[in-house]
Scaffold this active site. Structure first.
Site, PDB file in Angstrom:
ATOM      1  N   GLY A   1      30.466  76.998  45.719  1.00 27.70           N
ATOM      2  CA  GLY A   1      30.855  76.616  44.363  1.00 27.70           C
ATOM      3  C   GLY A   1      31.022  77.830  43.450  1.00 27.70           C
ATOM      4  O   GLY A   1      30.887  78.977  43.883  1.00 27.70           O
TER       5      GLY A   1
ATOM      6  N   CYS B   1      27.576  80.662  59.812  1.00 25.64           N
ATOM      7  CA  CYS B   1      26.836  79.511  59.273  1.00 25.64           C
ATOM      8  C   CYS B   1      25.381  79.899  59.024  1.00 25.64           C
ATOM      9  O   CYS B   1      24.685  80.315  59.952  1.00 25.64           O
ATOM     10  CB  CYS B   1      26.899  78.323  60.240  1.00 25.64           C
ATOM     11  SG  CYS B   1      26.041  76.899  59.562  1.00 25.64           S
TER      12      CYS B   1
ATOM     13  N   ASN C   1      32.122  82.632  53.733  1.00 29.28           N
ATOM     14  CA  ASN C   1      31.287  81.457  53.964  1.00 29.28           C
ATOM     15  C   ASN C   1      30.199  81.453  52.880  1.00 29.28           C
ATOM     16  O   ASN C   1      30.168  82.329  52.014  1.00 29.28           O
ATOM     17  CB  ASN C   1      30.691  81.504  55.378  1.00 29.28           C
ATOM     18  CG  ASN C   1      30.389  80.112  55.913  1.00 29.28           C
ATOM     19  OD1 ASN C   1      30.041  79.202  55.151  1.00 29.28           O
ATOM     20  ND2 ASN C   1      30.507  79.923  57.210  1.00 29.28           N
ATOM     21  N   THR C   2      29.324  80.497  52.936  1.00 29.63           N
ATOM     22  CA  THR C   2      28.320  80.344  51.865  1.00 29.63           C
ATOM     23  C   THR C   2      27.331  81.523  51.835  1.00 29.63           C
ATOM     24  O   THR C   2      27.180  82.252  52.812  1.00 29.63           O
ATOM     25  CB  THR C   2      27.543  79.037  52.057  1.00 29.63           C
ATOM     26  OG1 THR C   2      27.034  79.017  53.391  1.00 29.63           O
ATOM     27  CG2 THR C   2      28.424  77.824  51.841  1.00 29.63           C
TER      28      THR C   2
HETATM   29  C1  LIG Z   1      28.654  70.552  52.614  1.00 28.52           C
HETATM   30  C2  LIG Z   1      29.307  71.766  53.214  1.00 28.52           C
HETATM   31  C3  LIG Z   1      29.504  71.823  54.602  1.00 28.52           C
HETATM   32  C4  LIG Z   1      30.112  72.948  55.164  1.00 28.52           C
HETATM   33  N1  LIG Z   1      30.316  72.983  56.520  1.00 28.52           N
HETATM   34  C5  LIG Z   1      30.963  74.042  57.077  1.00 28.52           C
HETATM   35  C6  LIG Z   1      31.263  74.062  58.471  1.00 28.52           C
HETATM   36  O1  LIG Z   1      30.997  73.125  59.220  1.00 28.52           O
HETATM   37  N2  LIG Z   1      31.879  75.169  58.974  1.00 28.52           N
HETATM   38  C7  LIG Z   1      32.235  76.234  58.179  1.00 28.52           C
HETATM   39  O2  LIG Z   1      32.805  77.223  58.672  1.00 28.52           O
HETATM   40  N3  LIG Z   1      31.982  76.226  56.833  1.00 28.52           N
HETATM   41  C8  LIG Z   1      31.368  75.166  56.285  1.00 28.52           C
HETATM   42  N4  LIG Z   1      31.128  75.148  54.932  1.00 28.52           N
HETATM   43  C9  LIG Z   1      31.552  76.293  54.089  1.00 28.52           C
HETATM   44  C10 LIG Z   1      32.898  76.001  53.390  1.00 28.52           C
HETATM   45  O3  LIG Z   1      33.909  75.766  54.337  1.00 28.52           O
HETATM   46  C11 LIG Z   1      33.329  77.176  52.461  1.00 28.52           C
HETATM   47  O4  LIG Z   1      33.576  78.320  53.236  1.00 28.52           O
HETATM   48  C12 LIG Z   1      32.262  77.517  51.410  1.00 28.52           C
HETATM   49  O5  LIG Z   1      31.652  76.339  50.913  1.00 28.52           O
HETATM   50  C13 LIG Z   1      32.851  78.313  50.228  1.00 28.52           C
HETATM   51  O6  LIG Z   1      33.870  77.613  49.539  1.00 28.52           O
HETATM   52  P1  LIG Z   1      33.588  76.670  48.217  1.00 28.52           P
HETATM   53  O7  LIG Z   1      32.748  77.464  47.273  1.00 28.52           O
HETATM   54  O8  LIG Z   1      34.938  76.335  47.706  1.00 28.52           O
HETATM   55  O9  LIG Z   1      32.863  75.461  48.734  1.00 28.52           O
HETATM   56  C14 LIG Z   1      30.518  74.028  54.334  1.00 28.52           C
HETATM   57  C15 LIG Z   1      30.318  73.962  52.947  1.00 28.52           C
HETATM   58  C16 LIG Z   1      29.728  72.846  52.374  1.00 28.52           C
HETATM   59  C17 LIG Z   1      29.546  72.800  50.874  1.00 28.52           C
END
Ligand SMILES: Cc1cc2nc3c(=O)[nH]c(=O)nc-3n(C[C@H](O)[C@H](O)[C@H](O)COP(=O)(O)O)c2cc1C
Length: 310
Positions: free
Chosen positions: A220, A133, A195-196
């Site tokens: 995204g 995170c 993850n992000t």
């Molecule tokens: C608003 C938001 C909250 C998130 N909260 C968590 C979290 O609590 N724990 C976690 O492991 N990843 C969290 N993530 C990451 C997502 O689970 C995911 O791994 C990441 O956004 C990439 O996928 P995507 O591009 O489809 O969103 C969060 C992402 C977003 C956008």
């Protein structure tokens, strides 16, 4: 309704589809059930919001900031704490049609161990360890950017639970293969990536950082190419060892999902796309079946060229 062509098995768990809703993008599992037309049988698993030992209020506003082809978030792991999650939220989940997977975050090894121990006694099918995170001051990426520390977190969790452990990796560490190897050696059953990606935006009217926390995590479509490369690099280590990968990062359609399968993912996660279409998994489900038919493939697992070589 379950379509056998999409069923995937990851280690000992069977999933009705390889489509999973990602942590932080579907609350504690009830949110999609309230949406008219929701069908949990088309979702392989729901990853619950990141849970910590103590309740967390999260970061100050703004916590979300839209960018071209992406979303910056700095929620700061807002959650009611493990006691409330286990006592009040888990009993409401209907585990007959889909799997629910806990997502845990700690600032210390002890916290990770405690969370794994607590979820071990619950209905969740697996535990995802978030060592990536970017939006908290302690723990999170501090652990994820250090392969030996990641291994210690996994070992701590492994010592208190027999549930499958999924380790969620950061894209920030340069050597994904090494990171994957260390996690596997430490006892993870699967990997989630990515993850992000850390990022920042400025509010030019206020002339200050747009997010209350300053920086945030980018998700995204903007991060999809980064995610595909990381999945591809991890897959080289995971495939010979039978460790499944849940690929994620910017998936918005069946074509994106197929790219992730080709990169080496065994299942895929949908996160940010749920914010603008909470039922997007239905369209992806349908389009994946069309793709299989068009390409004369019997099962989703046949998409990967190397799966035919077995
Ligand atoms: C608003 C938001 C909250 C998130 N909260 C968590 C979290 O609590 N724990 C976690 O492991 N990843 C969290 N993530 C990451 C997502 O689970 C995911 O791994 C990441 O956004 C990439 O996928 P995507 O591009 O489809 O969103 C969060 C992402 C977003 C956008």
């Amino acid at each position: 309704m379950t379509d056998e062509r999409l069923v995937v098995e990851l280690r000992d768990l069977k999933f009705t589809t390889p489509l999973m809703l990602l942590s932080g993008c579907d609350g504690f599992g009830q949110e999609h059930e309230r949406i008219v037309g929701a069908d949990t049988s088309l979702i392989g698993a729901v990853f619950l919001k990141g849970t910590t030992v103590e309740p967390r209020l999260g970061n100050p506003a703004h916590r979300l900031w839209e960018t071209p082809s992406g979303l910056l978030n700095a929620i700061g792991l807002q959650n009611p704490g493990v006691d409330v999650v286990i006592r009040d939220l888990l009993p409401r989940l209907d585990t007959r049609t889909t799997h629910y997977i806990a997502n845990i975050s700690g600032a210390t090894l002890e916290e990770y161990r405690e969370l794994a121990r607590r979820f071990d006694e619950t209905v969740v099918s697996a535990i995802e360890i978030n060592v990536s995170c970017p939006n908290v001051k302690a723990g999170g990426m501090q652990f994820g950017n250090d392969p030996d520390m990641c291994a210690r977190v996994i070992e701590a969790c492994r010592s208190v639970t027999g549930k499958p452990l999924i380790t969620k990796l950061t894209p920030a560490y340069h050597d994904t293969a090494l990171l994957a190897q260390k996690c596997i050696d430490a006892g993870t059953d699967a990997l989630s990536l990515i993850n992000t990606v850390s990022g920042m935006a400025f509010d030019i009217r206020k002339r200050q950082p747009a997010l209350g926390f300053g920086q945030g995590g980018l998700s995204g479509p903007a991060i999809k190419p980064i995610a595909l490369l990381k999945v591809h690099q991890a897959a080289r280590i995971c495939r010979p060892r039978g460790i499944p990968i849940i690929g994620q990062g910017g998936i918005t359609c069946a074509e994106d999902a197929i790219e992730f399968f080709l990169a080496g993912a065994d299942a895929i996660g949908i996160g940010t796309a749920l914010f603008y279409d909470p039922l997007i998994y239905k369209r992806i489900h349908e389009d994946l079946l069309d793709y299989l038919a068009q390409h004369q493939l019997n099962r989703i697992t046949d998409i990967k060229p190397w799966s035919k070589q077995k």
